[in-house]
Design a protein around this motif. Structure first.
Motif, PDB file in Angstrom:
ATOM      1  N   VAL A  58       0.833  -1.208   0.000  1.00 38.48           N
ATOM      2  CA  VAL A  58       0.000   0.000   0.000  1.00 38.48           C
ATOM      3  C   VAL A  58       0.866   1.257   0.000  1.00 38.48           C
ATOM      4  CG1 VAL A  58      -1.716   1.323   1.308  1.00 38.48           C
ATOM      5  CG2 VAL A  58      -1.973  -1.146   1.057  1.00 38.48           C
ATOM      6  N   ILE A  59       1.973   1.236   0.723  1.00 35.37           N
ATOM      7  CA  ILE A  59       2.890   2.376   0.691  1.00 35.37           C
ATOM      8  C   ILE A  59       3.396   2.597  -0.735  1.00 35.37           C
ATOM      9  CG2 ILE A  59       5.189   3.179   1.432  1.00 35.37           C
ATOM     10  CD1 ILE A  59       4.611   1.859   4.142  1.00 35.37           C
ATOM     11  N   GLY A  60       3.568   1.514  -1.483  1.00 35.32           N
ATOM     12  CA  GLY A  60       3.974   1.614  -2.883  1.00 35.32           C
ATOM     13  C   GLY A  60       2.819   1.887  -3.830  1.00 35.32           C
ATOM     14  N   ARG A  61       1.683   2.295  -3.303  1.00 35.65           N
ATOM     15  CA  ARG A  61       0.474   2.625  -4.060  1.00 35.65           C
ATOM     16  C   ARG A  61      -0.088   1.421  -4.813  1.00 35.65           C
ATOM     17  NH1 ARG A  61      -0.932   8.134  -7.401  1.00 35.65           N
ATOM     18  NH2 ARG A  61       0.066   9.032  -5.579  1.00 35.65           N
ATOM     19  N   GLY A  62      -0.137   0.307  -4.117  1.00 32.53           N
ATOM     20  CA  GLY A  62      -0.751  -0.887  -4.665  1.00 32.53           C
ATOM     21  C   GLY A  62      -1.673  -1.509  -3.642  1.00 32.53           C
ATOM     22  N   ILE A  63      -2.109  -2.707  -3.920  1.00 30.58           N
ATOM     23  CA  ILE A  63      -2.884  -3.500  -2.966  1.00 30.58           C
ATOM     24  C   ILE A  63      -2.730  -4.957  -3.378  1.00 30.58           C
ATOM     25  CG2 ILE A  63      -5.109  -3.513  -4.190  1.00 30.58           C
ATOM     26  CD1 ILE A  63      -6.331  -2.883  -1.338  1.00 30.58           C
ATOM     27  N   ASP A  64      -2.764  -5.871  -2.410  1.00 31.55           N
ATOM     28  CA  ASP A  64      -2.536  -7.283  -2.713  1.00 31.55           C
ATOM     29  C   ASP A  64      -3.673  -8.130  -2.151  1.00 31.55           C
ATOM     30  OD1 ASP A  64      -1.584  -9.718  -3.384  1.00 31.55           O
ATOM     31  OD2 ASP A  64       0.281  -9.604  -2.247  1.00 31.55           O
ATOM     32  N   LEU A  65      -4.709  -8.326  -2.948  1.00 32.42           N
ATOM     33  CA  LEU A  65      -5.846  -9.134  -2.525  1.00 32.42           C
ATOM     34  C   LEU A  65      -5.558 -10.632  -2.637  1.00 32.42           C
ATOM     35  CD1 LEU A  65      -8.856  -7.139  -4.047  1.00 32.42           C
ATOM     36  CD2 LEU A  65      -7.814  -6.941  -1.782  1.00 32.42           C
ATOM     37  N   SER A  66      -4.414 -10.996  -3.206  1.00 29.76           N
ATOM     38  CA  SER A  66      -4.048 -12.411  -3.321  1.00 29.76           C
ATOM     39  C   SER A  66      -3.196 -12.879  -2.141  1.00 29.76           C
ATOM     40  CB  SER A  66      -3.260 -12.651  -4.619  1.00 29.76           C
ATOM     41  OG  SER A  66      -1.998 -11.989  -4.579  1.00 29.76           O
ATOM     42  N   LEU A  67      -2.908 -11.986  -1.209  1.00 24.54           N
ATOM     43  CA  LEU A  67      -1.961 -12.273  -0.123  1.00 24.54           C
ATOM     44  C   LEU A  67      -2.367 -13.503   0.684  1.00 24.54           C
ATOM     45  CD1 LEU A  67       0.437 -11.539   1.701  1.00 24.54           C
ATOM     46  CD2 LEU A  67      -1.067  -9.904   2.874  1.00 24.54           C
ATOM     47  N   THR A 243     -13.080 -13.696   4.385  1.00 26.15           N
ATOM     48  CA  THR A 243     -12.929 -12.237   4.420  1.00 26.15           C
ATOM     49  C   THR A 243     -11.664 -11.819   5.168  1.00 26.15           C
ATOM     50  OG1 THR A 243     -14.285 -12.087   6.433  1.00 26.15           O
ATOM     51  CG2 THR A 243     -15.423 -11.902   4.309  1.00 26.15           C
ATOM     52  N   TYR A 244     -10.773 -12.764   5.397  1.00 26.20           N
ATOM     53  CA  TYR A 244      -9.592 -12.471   6.221  1.00 26.20           C
ATOM     54  C   TYR A 244      -8.727 -11.371   5.612  1.00 26.20           C
ATOM     55  CZ  TYR A 244      -5.699 -13.510   9.405  1.00 26.20           C
ATOM     56  OH  TYR A 244      -4.729 -13.419  10.349  1.00 26.20           O
ATOM     57  N   VAL A 245      -8.634 -11.342   4.285  1.00 25.06           N
ATOM     58  CA  VAL A 245      -7.799 -10.325   3.645  1.00 25.06           C
ATOM     59  C   VAL A 245      -8.317  -8.920   3.950  1.00 25.06           C
ATOM     60  CG1 VAL A 245      -9.055 -10.272   1.438  1.00 25.06           C
ATOM     61  CG2 VAL A 245      -6.609  -9.731   1.499  1.00 25.06           C
ATOM     62  N   TYR A 246      -9.620  -8.787   4.190  1.00 25.90           N
ATOM     63  CA  TYR A 246     -10.167  -7.474   4.511  1.00 25.90           C
ATOM     64  C   TYR A 246      -9.821  -7.065   5.939  1.00 25.90           C
ATOM     65  CZ  TYR A 246     -12.595  -8.492   0.212  1.00 25.90           C
ATOM     66  OH  TYR A 246     -12.874  -8.828  -1.089  1.00 25.90           O
ATOM     67  N   ASP A 247      -9.629  -8.064   6.828  1.00 24.84           N
ATOM     68  CA  ASP A 247      -9.115  -7.749   8.160  1.00 24.84           C
ATOM     69  C   ASP A 247      -7.704  -7.176   8.060  1.00 24.84           C
ATOM     70  OD1 ASP A 247     -11.447  -8.715   9.220  1.00 24.84           O
ATOM     71  OD2 ASP A 247     -10.614 -10.638   9.869  1.00 24.84           O
ATOM     72  N   VAL A 248      -6.921  -7.733   7.132  1.00 24.93           N
ATOM     73  CA  VAL A 248      -5.557  -7.242   6.928  1.00 24.93           C
ATOM     74  C   VAL A 248      -5.586  -5.801   6.418  1.00 24.93           C
ATOM     75  CG1 VAL A 248      -3.384  -7.623   5.703  1.00 24.93           C
ATOM     76  CG2 VAL A 248      -4.759  -9.589   6.436  1.00 24.93           C
ATOM     77  N   ILE A 249      -6.459  -5.529   5.458  1.00 27.89           N
ATOM     78  CA  ILE A 249      -6.593  -4.162   4.944  1.00 27.89           C
ATOM     79  C   ILE A 249      -7.068  -3.235   6.042  1.00 27.89           C
ATOM     80  CG2 ILE A 249      -7.808  -2.706   3.283  1.00 27.89           C
ATOM     81  CD1 ILE A 249      -7.972  -5.143   1.441  1.00 27.89           C
ATOM     82  N   LEU A 250      -7.965  -3.721   6.896  1.00 25.23           N
ATOM     83  CA  LEU A 250      -8.465  -2.918   8.013  1.00 25.23           C
ATOM     84  C   LEU A 250      -7.328  -2.480   8.920  1.00 25.23           C
ATOM     85  CD1 LEU A 250     -10.719  -1.771   9.787  1.00 25.23           C
ATOM     86  CD2 LEU A 250     -11.014  -4.058  10.775  1.00 25.23           C
ATOM     87  N   VAL A 251      -6.437  -3.397   9.244  1.00 26.34           N
ATOM     88  CA  VAL A 251      -5.285  -3.065  10.094  1.00 26.34           C
ATOM     89  C   VAL A 251      -4.442  -1.964   9.468  1.00 26.34           C
ATOM     90  CG1 VAL A 251      -3.049  -3.958  10.859  1.00 26.34           C
ATOM     91  CG2 VAL A 251      -5.118  -5.266  11.303  1.00 26.34           C
ATOM     92  N   VAL A 252      -4.206  -2.073   8.156  1.00 30.36           N
ATOM     93  CA  VAL A 252      -3.341  -1.124   7.462  1.00 30.36           C
ATOM     94  C   VAL A 252      -3.980   0.270   7.393  1.00 30.36           C
ATOM     95  CG1 VAL A 252      -2.289  -0.578   5.230  1.00 30.36           C
ATOM     96  CG2 VAL A 252      -2.179  -2.910   6.125  1.00 30.36           C
ATOM     97  N   VAL A 253      -5.235   0.314   6.948  1.00 33.53           N
ATOM     98  CA  VAL A 253      -5.904   1.607   6.765  1.00 33.53           C
ATOM     99  C   VAL A 253      -6.200   2.254   8.109  1.00 33.53           C
ATOM    100  CG1 VAL A 253      -7.925   2.757   5.784  1.00 33.53           C
ATOM    101  CG2 VAL A 253      -6.893   0.835   4.589  1.00 33.53           C
ATOM    102  N   LEU A 254      -6.655   1.447   9.057  1.00 32.53           N
ATOM    103  CA  LEU A 254      -6.972   1.977  10.377  1.00 32.53           C
ATOM    104  C   LEU A 254      -5.736   2.544  11.056  1.00 32.53           C
ATOM    105  CD1 LEU A 254      -9.397   2.237  12.293  1.00 32.53           C
ATOM    106  CD2 LEU A 254      -8.703   0.072  13.322  1.00 32.53           C
ATOM    107  N   GLY A 255      -4.581   1.902  10.837  1.00 29.27           N
ATOM    108  CA  GLY A 255      -3.358   2.376  11.453  1.00 29.27           C
ATOM    109  C   GLY A 255      -2.865   3.696  10.897  1.00 29.27           C
ATOM    110  N   GLY A 256      -3.301   4.067   9.682  1.00 31.51           N
ATOM    111  CA  GLY A 256      -2.943   5.368   9.131  1.00 31.51           C
ATOM    112  C   GLY A 256      -2.104   5.346   7.879  1.00 31.51           C
TER     113      GLY A 256
END
Length: 324
Positions: A58-67, A243-256
């Protein structure tokens, strides 16, 4: 990233985590015990490790839904190979190589074919799961064979009274932090995420850096998968379609870490993981139904994305790339 006055999103999320701790401590006897706090951190260590992987992308302006799919399939195949008689180290090497090559393919699709990251990785996640289930192994759950019992320490062991998964989380965080701060490619990754065109003009090899971030995501994801399998002595591949990958995204976005790229760091992942860990632990102790927990997490994720959209509006370049 400013929200109220001089407080950053990271500081506000940390404050909310502390407030939740105090609230749960007052309402739930035993919440602040050493054992419960260690169990809390241990329970979200894998989520935190995956959060670091997602955070780098995400810092590199991407996203990885296959993680998550790649994590599950690569580790399940590793266990399957060991169960079939292959030496553990060789099976680990093959599983890791599969993960890294697949991550590189995802990065190539984004960097060179210029498919928007959200679509490329969504398709790759579906492909990886289907390929793994049809060609590599035929079971939903692959159990830890006797020859791989040495891995159990990484998920169930303790060191000086602290669960090993916490050390694994800390080690991954430290490595990623040092990479972003001191490695030339780490600084390039942040520059590409901040402004792709400017990075190219200054001579940064933007496309290889984009591939690198997905390879790193695959590497860290494989590490998280080993800890996951070691924790429960198996790998349930159906997590790939959860939906586990969305929990991962939640951690990232919520953290800032801003979805527009170039902003945030590993500390943001730690703060986001802390808040989600406290929230999930408290809801579990209160015996809140899983479906209700999903609703609460969904509301938090939506709120975090709205806040991120306000703080980091999509610019023309982001819209052209198609990334979220």
């Amino acid at each position: 990233m400013q929200i109220f006055g001089r407080l950053s999103q990271e500081q506000i999320v940390f404050g909310l985590a502390m407030l939740l701790c105090l609230a749960f401590a007052a309402a739930l006897p035993g919440f602040l015990t050493t054992n419960n706090l260690l169990n809390l951190v241990r329970s979200v260590s894998i989520l935190g490790i995956l959060g670091v992987a997602m955070g780098l992308v995400v810092i590199g302006r991407g996203i990885d839904l296959s993680l998550v799919a790649l994590m599950a399939v690569s580790v399940a195949w590793t266990l399957h190979l060991v169960a079939g008689g292959m030496p553990l180290l060789q099976a680990l090497a093959i599983g890791l190589a599969f993960s890294l090559v697949t991550g590189a393919v995802s990065g190539w699709l984004v960097a060179y074919v210029e498919i928007p990251a959200i679509f490329a990785t969504l398709a790759m996640g579906t492909l990886i799961y289907g390929f793994g289930r049809y060609f590599l192994f035929g079971l939903d759950v692959v159990y830890m064979p006797e020859a791989a019992q040495a891995l159990l320490w990484y998920g169930q062991g303790t060191l000086f009274g602290i669960p090993v998964p916490i050390y694994m989380f800390a080690g991954v965080c430290l490595g990623a932090h040092l990479f972003l701060r001191y490695a030339k490619s780490g600084r390039y990754l942040r520059a590409v995420g901040d402004n792709l065109h400017a990075a190219r003009i200054t001579g940064i090899p933007a496309r290889p850096i984009i591939v690198l971030q997905y390879v790193l995501s695959a590497l860290i994801g494989y590490t998280a998968g080993i800890v996951t399998a070691a924790s429960v002595a198996s790998m349930n591949t159906r997590v790939a379609i959860s939906t586990y990958v969305y929990d991962v995204i939640l951690v990232v976005v919520l953290g800032g870490i801003g979805l527009s790229g170039g902003k945030g760091g590993i500390r943001n992942v730690i703060v986001g993981t802390l808040l989600i860990g406290v929230l999930l632990n408290g809801m579990t102790i209160m015996d809140i139904q899983y479906t209700v927990q999903s609703v609460i997490k969904g509301i938090i994720l939506l709120t975090a994305i709205v806040i991120d959209t306000i703080l980091n509006p999509r610019d023309e370049q982001t819209a052209q790339q198609g990334d979220i």
